[in-house]
Design a protein around this motif. Structure first.
Motif, short mmCIF file in Angstrom:
data_model
loop_
_atom_site.label_atom_id
_atom_site.label_comp_id
_atom_site.label_asym_id
_atom_site.label_seq_id
_atom_site.Cartn_x
_atom_site.Cartn_y
_atom_site.Cartn_z
N THR A 159 1.85 12.36 63.23
CA THR A 159 1.92 12.68 64.65
C THR A 159 0.56 13.08 65.20
N GLU A 160 -0.45 13.08 64.34
CA GLU A 160 -1.80 13.46 64.78
C GLU A 160 -2.82 12.64 64.02
N GLN A 161 -4.05 12.66 64.47
CA GLN A 161 -5.14 11.94 63.81
C GLN A 161 -5.39 12.55 62.44
N LEU A 162 -5.42 11.72 61.43
CA LEU A 162 -5.67 12.19 60.07
C LEU A 162 -7.14 12.09 59.73
N SER A 163 -7.61 12.99 58.89
CA SER A 163 -8.98 12.90 58.40
C SER A 163 -9.04 11.78 57.37
N PRO A 164 -10.24 11.28 57.08
CA PRO A 164 -10.36 10.24 56.04
C PRO A 164 -9.77 10.68 54.70
N GLU A 165 -9.93 11.95 54.36
CA GLU A 165 -9.39 12.46 53.11
C GLU A 165 -7.86 12.44 53.12
N GLU A 166 -7.28 12.81 54.27
CA GLU A 166 -5.81 12.81 54.40
C GLU A 166 -5.26 11.39 54.33
N GLU A 186 -14.22 8.13 59.25
CA GLU A 186 -14.71 8.24 60.62
C GLU A 186 -16.13 7.68 60.68
N GLY A 187 -16.59 7.40 61.86
CA GLY A 187 -17.98 7.02 62.07
C GLY A 187 -18.33 5.64 61.56
N GLU A 188 -17.36 4.71 61.58
CA GLU A 188 -17.69 3.36 61.19
C GLU A 188 -18.67 2.77 62.20
N TYR A 225 -4.70 3.99 59.23
CA TYR A 225 -5.70 2.97 59.48
C TYR A 225 -5.68 2.53 60.94
N GLY A 226 -4.50 2.60 61.55
CA GLY A 226 -4.39 2.24 62.96
C GLY A 226 -4.96 0.87 63.22
N ARG A 227 -5.84 0.77 64.19
CA ARG A 227 -6.44 -0.52 64.54
C ARG A 227 -7.76 -0.74 63.81
N ARG A 228 -8.09 0.13 62.88
CA ARG A 228 -9.30 -0.12 62.10
C ARG A 228 -9.11 -1.42 61.33
N PRO A 229 -10.15 -2.22 61.21
CA PRO A 229 -10.00 -3.49 60.51
C PRO A 229 -9.61 -3.31 59.04
N VAL A 230 -8.59 -4.02 58.64
CA VAL A 230 -8.20 -4.14 57.24
C VAL A 230 -8.20 -5.63 56.98
N VAL A 231 -9.06 -6.09 56.08
CA VAL A 231 -9.20 -7.52 55.85
C VAL A 231 -8.75 -7.88 54.43
N GLN A 232 -8.28 -9.07 54.29
CA GLN A 232 -7.88 -9.55 52.97
C GLN A 232 -9.13 -9.91 52.20
N SER A 233 -9.27 -9.36 51.01
CA SER A 233 -10.45 -9.65 50.20
C SER A 233 -10.12 -10.52 48.99
N GLU A 234 -8.84 -10.58 48.63
CA GLU A 234 -8.46 -11.39 47.47
C GLU A 234 -6.98 -11.75 47.57
N GLN A 235 -6.64 -12.93 47.06
CA GLN A 235 -5.25 -13.38 47.04
C GLN A 235 -5.00 -14.12 45.73
N LYS A 236 -3.92 -13.77 45.08
CA LYS A 236 -3.50 -14.46 43.86
C LYS A 236 -2.04 -14.85 44.08
N VAL A 237 -1.69 -16.09 43.75
CA VAL A 237 -0.34 -16.58 44.01
C VAL A 237 0.21 -17.31 42.80
N GLN A 238 1.47 -17.04 42.50
CA GLN A 238 2.18 -17.77 41.47
C GLN A 238 3.40 -18.42 42.14
N PHE A 239 3.43 -19.76 42.12
CA PHE A 239 4.55 -20.49 42.70
C PHE A 239 5.55 -20.78 41.59
N HIS A 240 6.81 -20.42 41.83
CA HIS A 240 7.87 -20.63 40.86
C HIS A 240 8.67 -21.89 41.18
N ALA A 241 8.88 -22.13 42.47
CA ALA A 241 9.64 -23.30 42.93
C ALA A 241 9.26 -23.53 44.39
N PRO A 242 9.40 -24.75 44.88
CA PRO A 242 9.03 -25.02 46.27
C PRO A 242 10.00 -24.38 47.26
#
Length: 188
Positions: free
Chosen positions: A13-20, A169-171, A100-117
């Protein structure tokens, strides 16, 4: 949306610190849920993904061609699972991984195992798992796992995604501005 996630520390319900943010995210490791909404694979969506992926193989467009190749219906492009995963991750970021809110979170890696189509006509269930959190060089690394199965419980795809973000903070404002121009917030 899933209401089965017990958020460590209660609702935000409030802004969290980076540690929180880091403490709450670390405490959420191990959470998992079945995404409440099922995803129906329509022929239209399969064809849209095939066109967007520039896949011209008839198994992605023509029912008779797909059936002649041994499939029940047209076959979804492999990348289609990613849309399902994005949708299923929303409760994780709304209920467990918070701050994280609207701070950018980007995908850095993806691993996929396909079992069936994945084929048109299936109704998919997604189980989301929050497997790992660590901090390195000022970046928060979040590892999730999605297990997608068909209406009969048969496994289709298992994917592991590593996301990188900053809870601090401070990005760099220029970096945040640039990321917001290329990121899709609230996309479905």
């Amino acid at each position: 949306m899933s209401n089965d996630i017990d958020v460590p520390g209660g609702p935000v319900t409030e802004q969290l610190s980076p540690e929180e943010v880091a403490e709450r995210t670390r405490a959420a490791v191990g959470y998992n849920y079945e995404f409440a909404e099922k995803y129906y694979v329509s022929r239209e969506k399969v064809r849209e993904f095939a066109n967007a992926s520039q896949l011209t193989d008839p198994v992605h467009h023509d029912v008779e061609a797909a059936q002649a190749a041994g499939y029940a219906d047209i076959v979804a492009p492999p990348i289609m699972f990613s849309l399902i995963g994005i949708i299923a991750h929303r409760p994780l970021f709304e209920n467990a991984i918070v701050g994280y809110g609207r701070r950018p979170v980007v995908q850095s890696e993806q691993k996929v195992q396909f079992h069936a189509p994945i084929v048109a006509g299936m109704t998919l269930t997604t189980h989301v798992h929050f497997d790992q959190f660590k901090q390195a060089a000022g970046v928060d690394l979040i590892v999730t796992r999605n297990e997608i199965s068909d209406q009969d419980g048969n496994p289709l795809v298992t994917s592991w995604t590593t996301l990188a973000g900053r809870s601090g903070e401070g990005e760099d404002a220029a970096f945040i501005n640039a990321m917001e121009k290329v990121m899709m917030y609230g996309a479905s």
